[in-house]
Design a protein around this motif. Sequence first.
Motif, PDB file in Angstrom:
ATOM      1  N   THR A  65      56.859  81.955  20.808  1.00  0.00           N
ATOM      2  CA  THR A  65      56.668  82.361  19.409  1.00  0.00           C
ATOM      3  C   THR A  65      55.222  82.750  19.137  1.00  0.00           C
ATOM      4  O   THR A  65      54.951  83.642  18.327  1.00  0.00           O
ATOM      5  CB  THR A  65      57.086  81.219  18.476  1.00  0.00           C
ATOM      6  N   TYR A  68      54.593  86.348  20.066  1.00  0.00           N
ATOM      7  CA  TYR A  68      55.161  87.256  19.063  1.00  0.00           C
ATOM      8  C   TYR A  68      54.250  87.340  17.839  1.00  0.00           C
ATOM      9  O   TYR A  68      53.980  88.435  17.315  1.00  0.00           O
ATOM     10  CB  TYR A  68      56.553  86.771  18.673  1.00  0.00           C
ATOM     11  N   VAL A 114      60.090  83.109  12.772  1.00  0.00           N
ATOM     12  CA  VAL A 114      59.280  82.810  13.956  1.00  0.00           C
ATOM     13  C   VAL A 114      58.070  81.957  13.570  1.00  0.00           C
ATOM     14  O   VAL A 114      57.693  81.023  14.295  1.00  0.00           O
ATOM     15  CB  VAL A 114      58.836  84.111  14.643  1.00  0.00           C
ATOM     16  N   ARG A 115      57.458  82.252  12.415  1.00  0.00           N
ATOM     17  CA  ARG A 115      56.326  81.439  11.950  1.00  0.00           C
ATOM     18  C   ARG A 115      56.732  79.989  11.781  1.00  0.00           C
ATOM     19  O   ARG A 115      56.016  79.067  12.196  1.00  0.00           O
ATOM     20  CB  ARG A 115      55.813  81.967  10.607  1.00  0.00           C
ATOM     21  N   HIS A 118      57.437  78.246  15.038  1.00  0.00           N
ATOM     22  CA  HIS A 118      56.157  77.928  15.680  1.00  0.00           C
ATOM     23  C   HIS A 118      55.550  76.657  15.077  1.00  0.00           C
ATOM     24  O   HIS A 118      55.047  75.792  15.817  1.00  0.00           O
ATOM     25  CB  HIS A 118      55.202  79.112  15.507  1.00  0.00           C
TER      26      HIS A 118
END
Length: 562
Positions: A65, A68, A114-115, A118
């Motif tokens: 992640t 990305y 994704v944030r 993470h």
Amino acid sequence: MADQESDGPGPGPAARQVTAAVVAVDQRLPLLDAAKGAVRKVFPDHWSFLLGELALYSLVVLLLTGVYLTLFFNPSMSEGVYNGSYLPLRGVTMTDAYSSTLHISFDVRGGLLVRQIHHWAALLFVSAIGVHMLRIFFTGAFRRPRELNWIIGMTLFVLGMVEGFCGYSLPDDLLSGTGLRIAEGVMLSIPLVGSYVAFFAFGGEYPGHEIIPRLYVMHILLVPGLILALVGAHLTLVVVLKHTQWGGPGKTNRNVVGMPAFPQFTARTTGLLFMLCGVLALASALGQINPIWDFGPYRPDQASQGAQPDWYIGWLEGALRLMPGVETRVLGHTVSWSALVPALVVPGLLFGGLFVYPFLERWVTAARGEHHLCDRPRNQPTRTGLGAAGIAFYAVLLLAGANDLLALTFDVSLQGLTRVLQVALFVAPLICFLVAKRVCLGLQAHDRELLLEGFETGEVHQTIDGGYGESRRRLTAAQRYRLLARDLPEPPPPPALLPPDSGRAAAATYRLRALRASAGGWFHRDRVLFRGAVEPPARLPTELPATPPAGPAGPRGPEEDQ
């Protein structure tokens, strides 16, 4: 002579080509020999040994992640007016770091998910390392020959905290900026060189324009590189030194009993990886975390109300809140103890003690052999009590980090709550140490009762003379073995008295040995001995009698007469 008929068709051209390619590669890189050793490796079959794998797989998710997010994040403190898709902040002046984080959250496809994956994975990574280290501490898995692996694990925990703080500060929102402001105050509290350290870190006067790019380099390059290197060293030592294991029939300090790496362990660990990814995705889709758009961009003249950092930093903030405001003027310089002690001295002493603890316990207990069997925490009451005291110390500081929210929620005085927590910081660890130690001794006494009398069945029978008795079920051989597999080292004996004409060196050696004997006696003083069953049987029959054979009694512990 006619050709003999084959049993079946031979390998096809494709199979022969694959075989030839594998042989060619193995001739240059001996991978098959290494694979054979890896497949035959044995892993203990107990859930507690999966805690380290949770940390490893969380790190894998963090790397994927993080790559990305790196594609879209701009670590610049240059300011501009926001004109993105989040309407409430349009027209607000903010840094490029904050603006790019908003862009990831609202404009990049899947960016917000994704944030959050993470962030959740970062919390799980540090949590898994912490719980894994607690398991190692309470079971004594840090003892010889694994002291170096303990140091590596503690270093990984510290690096995880640093990595989390760096990533937490990158969005340059008002909440993370408050944390950077506190960090600057801690730097300034360092005597003599504090102002120079802060000036160097921020590239000038606070907040400057360099701190976010520098944290970004640490977050994506320096600290991850160190973590990956230490993880590789840790796994190498695990392979070389083998796993520890719980005591039981057939398990000794010279072997490892469990499941092979393939296929049993591979199936289990792969399932754990998929479960972890699924849980992280579900938590990120349903649970909001770190909504920076609610905090707004950082401004040095503002601070977030009710600001709370992540749990692994919260205890440091709690220490800052509990420390009274004390300053000292020394040689024309002001020393701010209110920031220096809780933020630097206390963590330094705490982690320094954890780093040297394996060597300290080895010195106190005079243990020289290798240890590959895990201790049951109840069998080491002093160590378990020390661990419980450390957990209580951390818990009080964590609560102190939220003292303003606790006072507001429960409608109590903030000053009164702070005074209570200041007292609890010293009283709670002592109480937890004593309680945990007494609980361990009580559990040892219960184990001795099971060895002597067996399990209670709940059945009551009448004897021939009219009385009543209780039926008990005898322990199996494996159950007795598990209870008897205890490591009970004797403390070092007190040194002989020195002659009157001894020199200073001899006197110093005598005092050191006396201190060691006194500490060893304190560490091993309280224990419950199992009369007649000091060591587990070498060969196990189908079932042993409920009463162990007679043997040396040894000195009685505090619970011996119960």
